[in-house]
Motif scaffolding. Structure first.
Motif, PDB file in Angstrom:
ATOM      1  N   TYR A  29       0.843  -1.191   0.000  1.00 26.14           N
ATOM      2  CA  TYR A  29       0.000   0.000   0.000  1.00 26.14           C
ATOM      3  C   TYR A  29       0.883   1.248   0.000  1.00 26.14           C
ATOM      4  O   TYR A  29       2.093   1.180   0.221  1.00 26.14           O
ATOM      5  CB  TYR A  29      -0.873   0.035   1.256  1.00 26.14           C
ATOM      6  CG  TYR A  29      -2.011  -0.948   1.289  1.00 26.14           C
ATOM      7  CD1 TYR A  29      -3.241  -0.651   0.704  1.00 26.14           C
ATOM      8  CD2 TYR A  29      -1.879  -2.185   1.939  1.00 26.14           C
ATOM      9  CE1 TYR A  29      -4.298  -1.547   0.761  1.00 26.14           C
ATOM     10  CE2 TYR A  29      -2.926  -3.089   1.991  1.00 26.14           C
ATOM     11  CZ  TYR A  29      -4.140  -2.761   1.398  1.00 26.14           C
ATOM     12  OH  TYR A  29      -5.185  -3.644   1.457  1.00 26.14           O
ATOM     13  N   HIS A  30       0.240   2.395  -0.208  1.00 24.94           N
ATOM     14  CA  HIS A  30       0.933   3.677  -0.113  1.00 24.94           C
ATOM     15  C   HIS A  30       0.086   4.642   0.718  1.00 24.94           C
ATOM     16  O   HIS A  30       0.109   4.602   1.919  1.00 24.94           O
ATOM     17  CB  HIS A  30       1.229   4.242  -1.507  1.00 24.94           C
ATOM     18  CG  HIS A  30       2.253   3.487  -2.278  1.00 24.94           C
ATOM     19  ND1 HIS A  30       1.993   2.296  -2.929  1.00 24.94           N
ATOM     20  CD2 HIS A  30       3.569   3.738  -2.508  1.00 24.94           C
ATOM     21  CE1 HIS A  30       3.085   1.844  -3.510  1.00 24.94           C
ATOM     22  NE2 HIS A  30       4.059   2.703  -3.270  1.00 24.94           N
ATOM     23  N   VAL A  32      -3.515   6.513   2.044  1.00 23.64           N
ATOM     24  CA  VAL A  32      -4.905   6.180   2.376  1.00 23.64           C
ATOM     25  C   VAL A  32      -5.668   7.496   2.477  1.00 23.64           C
ATOM     26  O   VAL A  32      -5.466   8.276   3.407  1.00 23.64           O
ATOM     27  CB  VAL A  32      -4.998   5.403   3.698  1.00 23.64           C
ATOM     28  CG1 VAL A  32      -6.455   5.050   3.997  1.00 23.64           C
ATOM     29  CG2 VAL A  32      -4.154   4.143   3.641  1.00 23.64           C
ATOM     30  N   VAL A  44      -5.673   4.358  -1.674  1.00 24.84           N
ATOM     31  CA  VAL A  44      -6.942   3.683  -1.407  1.00 24.84           C
ATOM     32  C   VAL A  44      -7.708   4.537  -0.409  1.00 24.84           C
ATOM     33  O   VAL A  44      -7.110   5.209   0.436  1.00 24.84           O
ATOM     34  CB  VAL A  44      -6.755   2.258  -0.843  1.00 24.84           C
ATOM     35  CG1 VAL A  44      -6.064   1.364  -1.842  1.00 24.84           C
ATOM     36  CG2 VAL A  44      -6.002   2.271   0.479  1.00 24.84           C
ATOM     37  N   LEU A  49      -9.800   0.303   2.149  1.00 24.51           N
ATOM     38  CA  LEU A  49      -8.843  -0.409   3.003  1.00 24.51           C
ATOM     39  C   LEU A  49      -9.582  -1.232   4.051  1.00 24.51           C
ATOM     40  O   LEU A  49      -9.235  -2.398   4.305  1.00 24.51           O
ATOM     41  CB  LEU A  49      -7.901   0.583   3.692  1.00 24.51           C
ATOM     42  CG  LEU A  49      -6.922  -0.022   4.709  1.00 24.51           C
ATOM     43  CD1 LEU A  49      -5.989  -1.039   4.059  1.00 24.51           C
ATOM     44  CD2 LEU A  49      -6.120   1.086   5.399  1.00 24.51           C
ATOM     45  N   PHE A  86       3.229  -0.300   3.948  1.00 22.50           N
ATOM     46  CA  PHE A  86       2.800   1.018   3.473  1.00 22.50           C
ATOM     47  C   PHE A  86       4.055   1.811   3.131  1.00 22.50           C
ATOM     48  O   PHE A  86       4.863   2.114   4.016  1.00 22.50           O
ATOM     49  CB  PHE A  86       1.982   1.739   4.543  1.00 22.50           C
ATOM     50  CG  PHE A  86       0.643   1.123   4.804  1.00 22.50           C
ATOM     51  CD1 PHE A  86      -0.510   1.679   4.263  1.00 22.50           C
ATOM     52  CD2 PHE A  86       0.526  -0.022   5.586  1.00 22.50           C
ATOM     53  CE1 PHE A  86      -1.758   1.114   4.499  1.00 22.50           C
ATOM     54  CE2 PHE A  86      -0.712  -0.597   5.837  1.00 22.50           C
ATOM     55  CZ  PHE A  86      -1.852  -0.033   5.291  1.00 22.50           C
ATOM     56  N   ALA A  97      -5.177   5.188   8.103  1.00 18.11           N
ATOM     57  CA  ALA A  97      -4.863   3.758   8.045  1.00 18.11           C
ATOM     58  C   ALA A  97      -4.907   3.108   9.419  1.00 18.11           C
ATOM     59  O   ALA A  97      -5.440   1.998   9.579  1.00 18.11           O
ATOM     60  CB  ALA A  97      -3.496   3.539   7.398  1.00 18.11           C
ATOM     61  N   HIS A 229       0.917  -5.287  -5.398  1.00 19.68           N
ATOM     62  CA  HIS A 229       0.262  -3.970  -5.303  1.00 19.68           C
ATOM     63  C   HIS A 229      -1.216  -4.150  -5.002  1.00 19.68           C
ATOM     64  O   HIS A 229      -1.911  -4.950  -5.638  1.00 19.68           O
ATOM     65  CB  HIS A 229       0.427  -3.222  -6.626  1.00 19.68           C
ATOM     66  CG  HIS A 229      -0.456  -2.009  -6.730  1.00 19.68           C
ATOM     67  ND1 HIS A 229      -0.178  -0.823  -6.075  1.00 19.68           N
ATOM     68  CD2 HIS A 229      -1.615  -1.793  -7.404  1.00 19.68           C
ATOM     69  CE1 HIS A 229      -1.119   0.059  -6.339  1.00 19.68           C
ATOM     70  NE2 HIS A 229      -2.001  -0.502  -7.145  1.00 19.68           N
ATOM     71  N   GLY A 231      -4.655  -1.757  -4.626  1.00 18.48           N
ATOM     72  CA  GLY A 231      -5.134  -0.409  -4.883  1.00 18.48           C
ATOM     73  C   GLY A 231      -6.632  -0.252  -4.711  1.00 18.48           C
ATOM     74  O   GLY A 231      -7.334  -1.165  -4.242  1.00 18.48           O
ATOM     75  N   GLN A 232      -7.117   0.889  -5.117  1.00 24.36           N
ATOM     76  CA  GLN A 232      -8.520   1.251  -4.937  1.00 24.36           C
ATOM     77  C   GLN A 232      -9.457   0.325  -5.707  1.00 24.36           C
ATOM     78  O   GLN A 232     -10.589   0.088  -5.282  1.00 24.36           O
ATOM     79  CB  GLN A 232      -8.734   2.707  -5.366  1.00 24.36           C
ATOM     80  CG  GLN A 232     -10.151   3.215  -5.238  1.00 24.36           C
ATOM     81  CD  GLN A 232     -10.635   3.291  -3.788  1.00 24.36           C
ATOM     82  OE1 GLN A 232      -9.854   3.177  -2.850  1.00 24.36           O
ATOM     83  NE2 GLN A 232     -11.937   3.491  -3.611  1.00 24.36           N
TER      84      GLN A 232
END
Length: 256
Positions: A29-30, A32, A44, A49, A86, A97, A229, A231-232
């Protein structure tokens, strides 16, 4: 973060159990937050999440830090564990998050940039400027039980770094984070996911116990752990496909 008993989870649709010795599943993740302007697909929403973590728990899986995951695997356990990572150390991690992680009893590893404390994602030419955690924000995450790892000093491609930059991004970033958190820093994450043998050697020499990449191929091992990965757009159906593809694509590697 809460712990759970170690049991082999069963795929509720197929009845299959994870293949013994397979490379552990690690989610990448990256940010939020608001995902409407997201050209790199690194964001996301909190709702997404929350749904993804709930999907894991309903299948008998629990998200944990990389250190907990790898330690369990080394003991021949942890088939019910998924690594949650993350990248970049966005400021929204603490506000958005952490509540989701708490709700589902999950742990995580947060890879931060000690050379950009309180800065922003200057390495992204497109998309919105996203603030990064300050030193206090990183300490707050650590106090909540989140593992803090290094994402390098400033977010550069280590495969293109000269010797001085490579040392600063690995060894210096570890020293700074150790001083900041007051705890050992054992994890590293390659910016952009790019790694070669020289970068992996520098990470090992700097004293880290493991490092995360994305798809390191033949370098896969403790200093180049592959990740998936998330993602959304990853609904329950897509997550199920990703877990199955991971089992097919990844082969057992000593030490992982």
């Amino acid at each position: 973060m809460a712990a759970s008993a170690s049991v082999d989870p069963v795929d509720t649709r197929t009845g299959a159990r994870p293949r013994p010795g397979s490379v552990p599943w690690v989610a990448m993740y990256h940010s939020v937050g608001d995902a409407t302007d997201d050209p790199y697909r690194v964001t996301v929403t909190p709702g997404r999440l929350d749904a993804q973590l709930g999907w894991l728990r309903r299948r008998g899986l629990r998200g944990v830090s990389m250190t907990e995951l790898l330690a369990a695997r080394a003991r021949g356990e942890g088939r019910d564990l998924v690594g949650l990572t993350f990248d970049d150390g966005y400021a929204d991690f603490v506000e958005r998050a952490l509540p989701c992680l708490r709700r589902w009893g999950c742990g995580a590893t947060l890879f931060v940039l000690p050379g950009r404390l309180g800065g922003f994602n200057a390495w992204d030419p497109l998309g919105p400027r996203k603030p990064l955690l300050t030193a206090d924000g990183i300490r707050q995450a650590a106090a909540e039980g989140v593992e803090i790892g290094s994402h390098g000093l400033t977010h550069i491609d280590l495969t293109r770094a000269d010797d001085a930059a490579l040392s600063a991004e690995t060894a210096e970033s570890r020293a700074l984070l150790t001083e900041l958190t007051g705890a050992p820093v054992t994890g590293f994450c390659y910016p952009y996911g790019t790694v070669d043998a020289r970068a992996a050697d520098a990470v090992r020499t700097a004293g880290y116990g493991y490092a995360c990449a994305i798809d390191p191929g033949p370098l896969t091992g403790p200093y180049a752990v592959p990740r998936v990965h998330v993602g959304q757009n990853d609904t329950s159906v897509r997550l199920l496909l990703k877990t199955r593809l991971h089992r097919l694509r990844r082969r057992p590697v000593a030490g992982v």
